[in-house]
Design a protein around this motif. Structure first.
Motif, PDB file in Angstrom:
ATOM      1  N   ASP A 185       0.836  -1.195   0.000  1.00 17.53           N
ATOM      2  CA  ASP A 185       0.000   0.000   0.000  1.00 17.53           C
ATOM      3  C   ASP A 185       0.868   1.240   0.000  1.00 17.53           C
ATOM      4  O   ASP A 185       2.096   1.158   0.125  1.00 17.53           O
ATOM      5  CB  ASP A 185      -0.907  -0.001   1.234  1.00 17.53           C
ATOM      6  CG  ASP A 185      -1.952  -1.103   1.152  1.00 17.53           C
ATOM      7  OD1 ASP A 185      -2.370  -1.443   0.033  1.00 17.53           O
ATOM      8  OD2 ASP A 185      -2.337  -1.624   2.218  1.00 17.53           O
ATOM      9  N   LYS A 186       0.232   2.382  -0.088  1.00 22.46           N
ATOM     10  CA  LYS A 186       0.975   3.636  -0.028  1.00 22.46           C
ATOM     11  C   LYS A 186       1.762   3.670   1.270  1.00 22.46           C
ATOM     12  O   LYS A 186       1.256   3.316   2.328  1.00 22.46           O
ATOM     13  CB  LYS A 186       0.022   4.826  -0.097  1.00 22.46           C
ATOM     14  CG  LYS A 186      -0.640   4.954  -1.447  1.00 22.46           C
ATOM     15  CD  LYS A 186      -1.557   6.145  -1.504  1.00 22.46           C
ATOM     16  CE  LYS A 186      -2.227   6.197  -2.869  1.00 22.46           C
ATOM     17  NZ  LYS A 186      -3.135   7.306  -3.000  1.00 22.46           N
ATOM     18  N   GLY A 187       2.986   4.094   1.188  1.00 20.78           N
ATOM     19  CA  GLY A 187       3.849   4.130   2.350  1.00 20.78           C
ATOM     20  C   GLY A 187       3.597   5.346   3.223  1.00 20.78           C
ATOM     21  O   GLY A 187       2.838   6.248   2.861  1.00 20.78           O
ATOM     22  N   PRO A 188       4.255   5.385   4.370  1.00 17.00           N
ATOM     23  CA  PRO A 188       4.091   6.512   5.286  1.00 17.00           C
ATOM     24  C   PRO A 188       4.764   7.788   4.766  1.00 17.00           C
ATOM     25  O   PRO A 188       4.620   8.848   5.332  1.00 17.00           O
ATOM     26  CB  PRO A 188       4.764   6.022   6.564  1.00 17.00           C
ATOM     27  CG  PRO A 188       5.772   5.016   6.095  1.00 17.00           C
ATOM     28  CD  PRO A 188       5.164   4.372   4.890  1.00 17.00           C
ATOM     29  N   GLY A 189       5.466   7.682   3.702  1.00 17.33           N
ATOM     30  CA  GLY A 189       6.206   8.783   3.088  1.00 17.33           C
ATOM     31  C   GLY A 189       6.955   8.210   1.900  1.00 17.33           C
ATOM     32  O   GLY A 189       6.431   7.376   1.172  1.00 17.33           O
ATOM     33  N   PHE A 190       8.191   8.625   1.748  1.00 18.45           N
ATOM     34  CA  PHE A 190       9.003   8.127   0.638  1.00 18.45           C
ATOM     35  C   PHE A 190       9.236   6.625   0.765  1.00 18.45           C
ATOM     36  O   PHE A 190       9.522   6.111   1.835  1.00 18.45           O
ATOM     37  CB  PHE A 190      10.354   8.856   0.609  1.00 18.45           C
ATOM     38  CG  PHE A 190      11.293   8.297  -0.421  1.00 18.45           C
ATOM     39  CD1 PHE A 190      11.173   8.656  -1.750  1.00 18.45           C
ATOM     40  CD2 PHE A 190      12.272   7.387  -0.063  1.00 18.45           C
ATOM     41  CE1 PHE A 190      12.017   8.129  -2.713  1.00 18.45           C
ATOM     42  CE2 PHE A 190      13.123   6.855  -1.016  1.00 18.45           C
ATOM     43  CZ  PHE A 190      12.998   7.233  -2.343  1.00 18.45           C
ATOM     44  N   TRP A 191       9.128   5.922  -0.353  1.00 13.17           N
ATOM     45  CA  TRP A 191       9.543   4.528  -0.437  1.00 13.17           C
ATOM     46  C   TRP A 191      10.207   4.293  -1.792  1.00 13.17           C
ATOM     47  O   TRP A 191       9.979   5.045  -2.735  1.00 13.17           O
ATOM     48  CB  TRP A 191       8.368   3.548  -0.247  1.00 13.17           C
ATOM     49  CG  TRP A 191       7.270   3.653  -1.254  1.00 13.17           C
ATOM     50  CD1 TRP A 191       6.078   4.300  -1.085  1.00 13.17           C
ATOM     51  CD2 TRP A 191       7.241   3.121  -2.588  1.00 13.17           C
ATOM     52  NE1 TRP A 191       5.318   4.199  -2.228  1.00 13.17           N
ATOM     53  CE2 TRP A 191       6.010   3.480  -3.171  1.00 13.17           C
ATOM     54  CE3 TRP A 191       8.130   2.381  -3.356  1.00 13.17           C
ATOM     55  CZ2 TRP A 191       5.646   3.128  -4.462  1.00 13.17           C
ATOM     56  CZ3 TRP A 191       7.774   2.030  -4.651  1.00 13.17           C
ATOM     57  CH2 TRP A 191       6.547   2.400  -5.186  1.00 13.17           C
ATOM     58  N   SER A 192      11.012   3.261  -1.883  1.00  8.45           N
ATOM     59  CA  SER A 192      11.609   2.864  -3.163  1.00  8.45           C
ATOM     60  C   SER A 192      11.714   1.347  -3.206  1.00  8.45           C
ATOM     61  O   SER A 192      11.861   0.691  -2.176  1.00  8.45           O
ATOM     62  CB  SER A 192      12.993   3.498  -3.353  1.00  8.45           C
ATOM     63  OG  SER A 192      13.929   2.925  -2.471  1.00  8.45           O
ATOM     64  N   LEU A 193      11.603   0.817  -4.407  1.00  8.92           N
ATOM     65  CA  LEU A 193      11.769  -0.616  -4.649  1.00  8.92           C
ATOM     66  C   LEU A 193      12.827  -0.770  -5.726  1.00  8.92           C
ATOM     67  O   LEU A 193      12.732  -0.144  -6.785  1.00  8.92           O
ATOM     68  CB  LEU A 193      10.451  -1.253  -5.125  1.00  8.92           C
ATOM     69  CG  LEU A 193      10.552  -2.726  -5.547  1.00  8.92           C
ATOM     70  CD1 LEU A 193      10.672  -3.626  -4.320  1.00  8.92           C
ATOM     71  CD2 LEU A 193       9.346  -3.133  -6.382  1.00  8.92           C
TER      72      LEU A 193
END
Length: 183
Positions: A86-94
């Motif tokens: 799901d949408k993260g708490p802020g920035f995320w990257s994969l």
């Protein structure tokens, strides 16, 4: 005569330097301590494993106190693998890597379709079959073609303050790295 000696010496120095660089770069694959092998040691394939903040023996660990990470290794020989969160708490990257630790794909919350993780990694043959009869469940999914069937993914999110820690842990704990068989 002096030119030949200088040329021979320079050639020897350059050759020795190249040999040392090759040995240093090849060393992880000989010792079994390459990134892919270390990710495999975290647990069985097709599951994200959150990394601890403190190194525990040979385990991988978060090295940045403001970034939380989870890793998953996979094999797309039999079927594709899908990464969901799901949408993260802020920035995320994969980031998706092959078994030689070459990055083959990356995405973050700003470049995803709706701010959530939805990526399918497959071989070229598998992607061809999927594209012929695209299931509705993949209409917003980003597809990645893999030349090497073995690989691993690293999912990261930011936790710049203590108040972000719980959301970051929940985001990583709820992330999915699973085989995709609906094709």
């Amino acid at each position: 005569m002096a030119r030949k000696l200088i040329f021979a010496t320079a050639t020897g120095i350059v050759g020795a330097a190249l040999l040392h660089i090759i040995i240093i770069l090849a060393l992880p694959s000989f010792t079994g301590q390459d990134a892919y092998t270390r990710v495999q040691a975290e647990g069985p394939e097709n599951a994200f494993y959150s990394l601890p903040d403190v190194s525990e023996g040979e385990r991988l660990a978060n090295i940045d106190p403001y970034v939380k990470a989870a890793v998953c290794h996979f094999d797309v020989t039999a079927q594709p693998v899908r990464f969901l969160a799901d949408k993260g708490p802020g920035f995320w990257s994969l980031a998706v890597y092959n078994s030689r630790s070459d990055e083959v794909f990356s995405i973050n919350d700003r470049t995803s379709v709706d701010g959530s993780v939805d990526v399918l990694a497959a071989s070229s043959v598998q992607l061809g079959r999927i594209r012929k009869a695209l299931p509705d469940s993949l209409s917003q999914t980003i597809t990645v073609e893999l030349k090497d069937p073995l690989g691993y993914a690293v999912l990261r999110t930011m936790a710049p303050q203590a108040s972000f820690e719980e959301g970051a842990r929940d985001f990583l704990a709820d992330a999915v790295c699973a085989p995709f068989s609906d094709y």
